[in-house]
Design a protein around this motif. Structure first.
Motif, PDB file in Angstrom:
ATOM      1  N   MET A 163       0.847  -1.191   0.000  1.00  0.00           N
ATOM      2  CA  MET A 163       0.000   0.000   0.000  1.00  0.00           C
ATOM      3  C   MET A 163       0.881   1.240   0.000  1.00  0.00           C
ATOM      4  O   MET A 163       1.805   1.356   0.818  1.00  0.00           O
ATOM      5  N   LEU A 164       0.614   2.158  -0.897  1.00  0.00           N
ATOM      6  CA  LEU A 164       1.373   3.393  -1.001  1.00  0.00           C
ATOM      7  C   LEU A 164       0.426   4.584  -0.887  1.00  0.00           C
ATOM      8  O   LEU A 164      -0.489   4.732  -1.693  1.00  0.00           O
ATOM      9  N   ILE A 165       0.642   5.423   0.125  1.00  0.00           N
ATOM     10  CA  ILE A 165      -0.151   6.634   0.331  1.00  0.00           C
ATOM     11  C   ILE A 165       0.814   7.776   0.585  1.00  0.00           C
ATOM     12  O   ILE A 165       1.626   7.716   1.527  1.00  0.00           O
ATOM     13  N   ASN A 166       0.756   8.812  -0.249  1.00  0.00           N
ATOM     14  CA  ASN A 166       1.694   9.934  -0.134  1.00  0.00           C
ATOM     15  C   ASN A 166       3.125   9.423   0.046  1.00  0.00           C
ATOM     16  O   ASN A 166       3.872   9.875   0.932  1.00  0.00           O
ATOM     17  N   ALA A 167       3.510   8.494  -0.797  1.00  0.00           N
ATOM     18  CA  ALA A 167       4.774   7.773  -0.626  1.00  0.00           C
ATOM     19  C   ALA A 167       5.955   8.424  -1.326  1.00  0.00           C
ATOM     20  O   ALA A 167       7.084   7.951  -1.177  1.00  0.00           O
ATOM     21  N   ASP A 168       5.728   9.486  -2.080  1.00  0.00           N
ATOM     22  CA  ASP A 168       6.825  10.182  -2.738  1.00  0.00           C
ATOM     23  C   ASP A 168       7.262  11.337  -1.837  1.00  0.00           C
ATOM     24  O   ASP A 168       6.616  12.388  -1.790  1.00  0.00           O
ATOM     25  N   PHE A 169       8.364  11.146  -1.143  1.00  0.00           N
ATOM     26  CA  PHE A 169       8.787  12.121  -0.140  1.00  0.00           C
ATOM     27  C   PHE A 169       9.474  13.336  -0.760  1.00  0.00           C
ATOM     28  O   PHE A 169       9.888  14.251  -0.040  1.00  0.00           O
ATOM     29  N   SER A 170       9.595  13.365  -2.070  1.00  0.00           N
ATOM     30  CA  SER A 170      10.122  14.547  -2.744  1.00  0.00           C
ATOM     31  C   SER A 170       9.003  15.520  -3.099  1.00  0.00           C
ATOM     32  O   SER A 170       9.274  16.600  -3.620  1.00  0.00           O
ATOM     33  N   ARG A 171       7.754  15.162  -2.813  1.00  0.00           N
ATOM     34  CA  ARG A 171       6.600  15.986  -3.165  1.00  0.00           C
ATOM     35  C   ARG A 171       5.891  16.473  -1.904  1.00  0.00           C
ATOM     36  O   ARG A 171       5.863  15.784  -0.881  1.00  0.00           O
ATOM     37  N   ARG A 172       5.305  17.656  -2.006  1.00  0.00           N
ATOM     38  CA  ARG A 172       4.486  18.193  -0.914  1.00  0.00           C
ATOM     39  C   ARG A 172       3.221  17.363  -0.762  1.00  0.00           C
ATOM     40  O   ARG A 172       2.587  16.984  -1.746  1.00  0.00           O
ATOM     41  N   ALA A 173       2.849  17.060   0.477  1.00  0.00           N
ATOM     42  CA  ALA A 173       1.616  16.315   0.760  1.00  0.00           C
ATOM     43  C   ALA A 173       0.849  17.061   1.841  1.00  0.00           C
ATOM     44  O   ALA A 173       1.427  17.464   2.848  1.00  0.00           O
ATOM     45  N   ILE A 174      -0.450  17.254   1.619  1.00  0.00           N
ATOM     46  CA  ILE A 174      -1.301  17.957   2.576  1.00  0.00           C
ATOM     47  C   ILE A 174      -2.613  17.205   2.704  1.00  0.00           C
ATOM     48  O   ILE A 174      -3.233  16.847   1.698  1.00  0.00           O
ATOM     49  N   VAL A 175      -3.037  16.953   3.946  1.00  0.00           N
ATOM     50  CA  VAL A 175      -4.348  16.371   4.218  1.00  0.00           C
ATOM     51  C   VAL A 175      -5.066  17.314   5.180  1.00  0.00           C
ATOM     52  O   VAL A 175      -4.706  17.416   6.358  1.00  0.00           O
ATOM     53  N   ALA A 176      -6.053  18.047   4.672  1.00  0.00           N
ATOM     54  CA  ALA A 176      -6.831  18.947   5.516  1.00  0.00           C
ATOM     55  C   ALA A 176      -7.804  18.138   6.376  1.00  0.00           C
ATOM     56  O   ALA A 176      -8.261  17.058   5.979  1.00  0.00           O
ATOM     57  N   HIS A 177      -8.131  18.669   7.538  1.00  0.00           N
ATOM     58  CA  HIS A 177      -9.015  17.949   8.456  1.00  0.00           C
ATOM     59  C   HIS A 177     -10.341  17.589   7.804  1.00  0.00           C
ATOM     60  O   HIS A 177     -10.879  16.496   8.016  1.00  0.00           O
ATOM     61  N   GLU A 178     -10.871  18.486   6.989  1.00  0.00           N
ATOM     62  CA  GLU A 178     -12.184  18.223   6.381  1.00  0.00           C
ATOM     63  C   GLU A 178     -12.113  17.129   5.322  1.00  0.00           C
ATOM     64  O   GLU A 178     -13.152  16.662   4.840  1.00  0.00           O
ATOM     65  N   HIS A 179     -10.921  16.684   4.964  1.00  0.00           N
ATOM     66  CA  HIS A 179     -10.773  15.621   3.975  1.00  0.00           C
ATOM     67  C   HIS A 179     -10.334  14.293   4.600  1.00  0.00           C
ATOM     68  O   HIS A 179      -9.932  13.386   3.879  1.00  0.00           O
ATOM     69  N   TYR A 180     -10.434  14.200   5.922  1.00  0.00           N
ATOM     70  CA  TYR A 180     -10.118  12.926   6.580  1.00  0.00           C
ATOM     71  C   TYR A 180     -10.978  11.794   5.998  1.00  0.00           C
ATOM     72  O   TYR A 180     -12.189  11.954   5.793  1.00  0.00           O
TER      73      TYR A 180
END
Length: 220
Positions: free
Chosen positions: A1-18
């Motif tokens: 399973m890969l979730i936001n797995a590219d650490f060279s890229r910005r990743a953002i998870v807003a609370h309303e998108h949980y």
């Protein structure tokens, strides 16, 4: 399973998108923020324990980092209410549970094998905080490969004045602004090296969890 797995890229998870996902243990669910692997994964998550829920005793070969966001999180007969920071080194074990329910921020399998620090800090204790250059900071952990703290960020103040080797932010109170977009309590941001200088407190300021330096050593 890969979730936001590219650490060279910005990743953002807003609370309303949980997106809450059930775990293998009844009464425990999680929001997967980043993940590489299945159940024994390198993972960053928000985990929610229903009242009277628990996990069986287990080991953490890659260590575990926890910040209690609400409720009371327990390890055996030791209980940690909202605000406690727990850092358990590789090879540690515990039996986590919550009698009244809890929400925690968890990072798994992200420590070097040589780390031996066991940390327990009550961030609600005023003595845990200090003033650095006009800003209130609660230091949590520091080593050559990463630094972890809580910060009370004044309104419109930059979180980081200069680039660092990657940063990870969890908004605990208030809001932060990134490129004109505001992110409130519970929002998570992972910023790669070179993209860490445009996070600022929104007009009301913010309290944040901040980890820096670690992404330069990440090897997913």
């Amino acid at each position: 399973m890969l979730i936001n797995a590219d650490f060279s890229r910005r990743a953002i998870v807003a609370h309303e998108h949980y997106q809450w996902v059930a775990s293998p243990q009844g009464g425990v669910e999680r929001v997967m923020l980043d993940r590489i692997g299945q159940e024994q994964a390198r993972a960053t998550s928000i985990v929610r324990y229903a009242p009277e829920s628990y996990f069986p005793a287990h080991h953490h070969p890659g260590g575990e980092e926890v910040l209690v966001l609400s409720g009371v999180f327990s390890e055996g007969q030791t209980h940690y209410p909202e605000g406690w920071y727990l850092r358990s080194p590789p090879g540690s074990s515990h039996q986590p549970a919550s009698a009244e329910g809890a929400v925690i921020f968890v990072k798994l399998c992200q420590m070097p094998p040589h780390e031996r620090s066991r940390v327990r800090i009550n961030t609600r204790d005023p003595a845990a905080w200090r003033n650095e250059n006009g800003r209130e900071i609660c230091p949590l952990f520091s080593a050559g490969y990463e630094q972890v703290c809580l910060q009370r960020l004044p309104a419109r103040a930059l979180l980081l004045a200069q680039p660092v080797n990657g940063a990870e932010v969890l908004v605990l109170e208030g809001e932060v602004a990134v490129r004109g977009q505001s992110y409130g309590r519970g929002s998570w941001l992972r910023l790669p090296p070179g993209e860490t200088t445009d996070v600022a407190g929104a007009p009301q300021g913010a309290t944040v969890y901040l980890k820096t330096g670690h992404l330069g050593y990440a090897n997913p």
